[in-house]
Design an enzyme around this catalytic site. Sequence first.
Site, PDB file in Angstrom:
ATOM      1  N   HIS A   1      80.371  15.222  37.714  1.00 44.91           N
ATOM      2  CA  HIS A   1      80.737  15.805  39.005  1.00 44.91           C
ATOM      3  C   HIS A   1      79.648  15.454  40.018  1.00 44.91           C
ATOM      4  O   HIS A   1      78.465  15.424  39.681  1.00 44.91           O
ATOM      5  CB  HIS A   1      80.850  17.332  38.860  1.00 44.91           C
ATOM      6  CG  HIS A   1      81.120  18.052  40.139  1.00 44.91           C
ATOM      7  ND1 HIS A   1      80.172  18.829  40.774  1.00 44.91           N
ATOM      8  CD2 HIS A   1      82.227  18.110  40.908  1.00 44.91           C
ATOM      9  CE1 HIS A   1      80.700  19.352  41.873  1.00 44.91           C
ATOM     10  NE2 HIS A   1      81.943  18.931  41.982  1.00 44.91           N
ATOM     11  N   ASN A   2      80.063  15.170  41.256  1.00 43.30           N
ATOM     12  CA  ASN A   2      79.070  14.796  42.289  1.00 43.30           C
ATOM     13  C   ASN A   2      78.097  13.754  41.735  1.00 43.30           C
ATOM     14  O   ASN A   2      76.877  13.885  41.850  1.00 43.30           O
ATOM     15  CB  ASN A   2      78.278  16.021  42.771  1.00 43.30           C
ATOM     16  CG  ASN A   2      79.119  16.974  43.608  1.00 43.30           C
ATOM     17  OD1 ASN A   2      80.238  16.654  43.987  1.00 43.30           O
ATOM     18  ND2 ASN A   2      78.584  18.145  43.888  1.00 43.30           N
TER      19      ASN A   2
ATOM     20  N   HIS B   1      77.553  14.629  49.871  1.00 44.64           N
ATOM     21  CA  HIS B   1      78.221  15.919  49.756  1.00 44.64           C
ATOM     22  C   HIS B   1      78.454  16.433  51.165  1.00 44.64           C
ATOM     23  O   HIS B   1      77.546  16.913  51.816  1.00 44.64           O
ATOM     24  CB  HIS B   1      77.366  16.895  48.936  1.00 44.64           C
ATOM     25  CG  HIS B   1      78.154  18.043  48.388  1.00 44.64           C
ATOM     26  ND1 HIS B   1      78.016  19.328  48.836  1.00 44.64           N
ATOM     27  CD2 HIS B   1      79.130  18.085  47.438  1.00 44.64           C
ATOM     28  CE1 HIS B   1      78.854  20.119  48.182  1.00 44.64           C
ATOM     29  NE2 HIS B   1      79.530  19.390  47.330  1.00 44.64           N
TER      30      HIS B   1
ATOM     31  N   ASP C   1      82.506  10.988  46.595  1.00 46.63           N
ATOM     32  CA  ASP C   1      82.932  11.720  47.795  1.00 46.63           C
ATOM     33  C   ASP C   1      82.764  10.816  49.003  1.00 46.63           C
ATOM     34  O   ASP C   1      81.634  10.462  49.363  1.00 46.63           O
ATOM     35  CB  ASP C   1      82.063  12.965  47.989  1.00 46.63           C
ATOM     36  CG  ASP C   1      82.461  14.107  47.071  1.00 46.63           C
ATOM     37  OD1 ASP C   1      83.288  13.873  46.188  1.00 46.63           O
ATOM     38  OD2 ASP C   1      81.932  15.215  47.245  1.00 46.63           O
TER      39      ASP C   1
ATOM     40  N   GLU D   1      87.175  11.509  46.028  1.00 44.72           N
ATOM     41  CA  GLU D   1      87.352  12.619  46.963  1.00 44.72           C
ATOM     42  C   GLU D   1      87.367  12.001  48.358  1.00 44.72           C
ATOM     43  O   GLU D   1      86.319  11.663  48.912  1.00 44.72           O
ATOM     44  CB  GLU D   1      86.214  13.632  46.809  1.00 44.72           C
ATOM     45  CG  GLU D   1      86.267  14.411  45.511  1.00 44.72           C
ATOM     46  CD  GLU D   1      87.533  15.237  45.368  1.00 44.72           C
ATOM     47  OE1 GLU D   1      87.909  15.913  46.344  1.00 44.72           O
ATOM     48  OE2 GLU D   1      88.163  15.174  44.303  1.00 44.72           O
TER      49      GLU D   1
ATOM     50  N   GLU E   1      82.493  10.568  39.993  1.00 44.13           N
ATOM     51  CA  GLU E   1      83.077  11.074  41.236  1.00 44.13           C
ATOM     52  C   GLU E   1      82.426  10.414  42.443  1.00 44.13           C
ATOM     53  O   GLU E   1      81.211  10.205  42.470  1.00 44.13           O
ATOM     54  CB  GLU E   1      82.898  12.589  41.320  1.00 44.13           C
ATOM     55  CG  GLU E   1      83.581  13.184  42.542  1.00 44.13           C
ATOM     56  CD  GLU E   1      83.413  14.688  42.651  1.00 44.13           C
ATOM     57  OE1 GLU E   1      84.232  15.313  43.339  1.00 44.13           O
ATOM     58  OE2 GLU E   1      82.457  15.238  42.072  1.00 44.13           O
TER      59      GLU E   1
END
Length: 764
Positions: free
Chosen positions: A305-306, A350, A337, A384, A335
């Site tokens: 994640h992230n 983020h 973003d 994302e 991931e």
Amino acid sequence: MDSPYSLLAQDDEDLRAMKAGATMRKVKSRSWKKQRHFRLHDDGQTIWYKSKWAGMGHSTFSVADVEAVREGHQSEVLQSIAEEFPAELCFTLVFRGRRGNLDLVAESVSDAQAWIRGVRKLVQNAESMDAKERLDQWIWDWFQKADKNKDGRMNFKEVRSLLKMMNVDMNEEYALRLFTLADESESGCLENEEFVQFYKMLTQREDLWQVFQDYSQDGQMLTLAELEDFLKQEQQRGEGSRDHAQDLINRFEPSETAKKQGAMSIDGFQMYLVSPEGDIFDPKRLELHNDMSQPLSHYFICSSHNTYLMEDQLRGQSSQEAYIQALKRGCRCVEVDCWDGPNGEPVVYHGHTFTSKILFRDVITTLGEYAFKASEFPVILSLENHCSLEQQRVMAQLMDTILGETLLRAPLNGLVPHELPSPQDLKGKILLKAKKIGGLEESETLNDEVTDEVTDEVTDEVSDEDEAEPKSPSVENLSAEELGLSRKKSKLSSELSDLVVYCKSVHFHGFENSRLHSKCYEMSSFAESKARKLAKEKGMEFMQHNSRQLSRIYPSGRRTDSSNYNPQEMWNVGCQIVALNFQTAGLEMDLNDGLFRQNGCCGYVLKPDSLRNDDAFDPERPQECNGYKPLRLSVQVISGQQLPKVNQKEGSIVDPLVRMEIYGVSKDQAKQETSYINNNGFNPLWNETLNFIIHVPELALVRFVVEDYDKASRNDFVGQFTVPFACIQQGYRHIHLLSKDGTALPLSSLFVNIKISELTTETE
């Protein structure tokens, strides 16, 4: 006494140059470039560096901590100064664990090459050493640390200091007796082999000697028949134990005389038991052994994640290095973003926080280079997407150009699937997980005009109100909209939509709706609290859903420190993509590392039968399921060896205890611990037995934790090791401990005796 490293260095031009030293620039950023003098210490495994103005002060690191050397501009920092310093002067030392890289610029090409080649030789030498050579190196290291005046001799005062450093509080009279016995030259000092003799007396393993005596008739040797008996009775070896016994003698017995007699001495016995063969983790399970031809939904998938973050998700650094580290650890779902960046270039960070930004282009380049170095099985790129249509098209173009043939663009064989393809089918492929307009069935009829329509949220992680990130002191000036509290509709570009094949993100509308209407290539993402609620209230339906569809779980937005949730709850109901913050060490990552250490560390682990079939398995009520067979796990915690110090104050010695923790279905969650041993981290002896009942063995993980007992405050962590219950070898085994970062603690281990037996429901 010569170190194995120093023997190597005597004949090597590069290592001699490293010992002579070189001035290089240590680079932290475009503006921070400082000269430091580097040299390889005489021990051949420590690198010292200092500035001209540091006086006596210096910094050091061990070559054993270096994982790799990258040549040229192969880090973000060195890329940022590429115009100032040519590639042939630059190199990067990559460390194990979560420690940051060291970026260096040499003053000449010859210096750079000497250090690049030299460090690589030392790293290769360390990795190729067998158990005996590692032990010799370890003894030599301690000799160097204790020899304060560097005269190659050690007096009793230095020996007492050594014992404190080695984490043992030994009776002075006993220590003097060992010292005198080892001092055969009667010089009052220990030299060379005398120190080796002292060490052997110091480390005599009474616990191993006792096991050896139980099976050796003459007390000196184990005959082939006696070793075979030991393997059958204790190590649970059945068929082929005679051949196995002979193989162990051939591989581990140091005495040629004993080998010729077909026998094993105590030295060979010890070498066997501390080797991978004597490890708690079954070596066969470490290899790739799962059937890799089943649908993707039938596997647990190592997921991050992230992934771009090196630290927390409020102010942490975003870095390509974070992707490299995750992929090297076998991560198969990363991931990204994405947000609109300047000059038409999407950036990764983020959103609406103070984390730094990196270019989407650089992330995809890194993914293309490192995706398949640790594993050949598919990588899922979880997107994302917060970008405008224009920058979405740029993203699609960059992925298409940079990833080339590795990017999956269409269903295999051009067929619309009824079930997901397998990891075997998708070897060497990168799959995009994102929103998609329409399905695979309609893909041939779609056109640009239709695909640019307004859709649901383009991103998965705009979660329900209870999962939204709260305001905190560090982000109090940001609006609710900036914090992602508002849910808005966005446009999706056809170019990006077309790249989504088997991982189409869809909103979850309930298990009944999914069962009746979902396509196999559709998948949903769940915030941890939603997933936990579903697992508790509708565990059987969740499990059945996950036998057909992929599910991705991600941490709550409230975890601003990038902490993790317990992944076991999600694995219990068959969730495949249980995404964790890889940059945050702790119990949760220990469990993740433990589960994915098996099957060749390839990032895919086949789920148990009960989670792959549409059967009635309820993790909350396992006793009601078909094939319910609880097992008893009995572990005698015998001893510990060379536990590291946690408090570096002089005279401080650990008071170790061992805790066993079981993670699995609710009925299996359990913890037990031994008593603590006063002032002995060197060779503590417990001889205590811990017992557990395991209701669902195929889902259980067993974690061994060593802590330094403290009656006044919280115990300090010393080391841990986590193993899937199904991968445990019975019998007398060593558990080789890992640090908080998941890296090896050389020679630190626990010695245990493990028994697993069937338990009938009547005797439970």
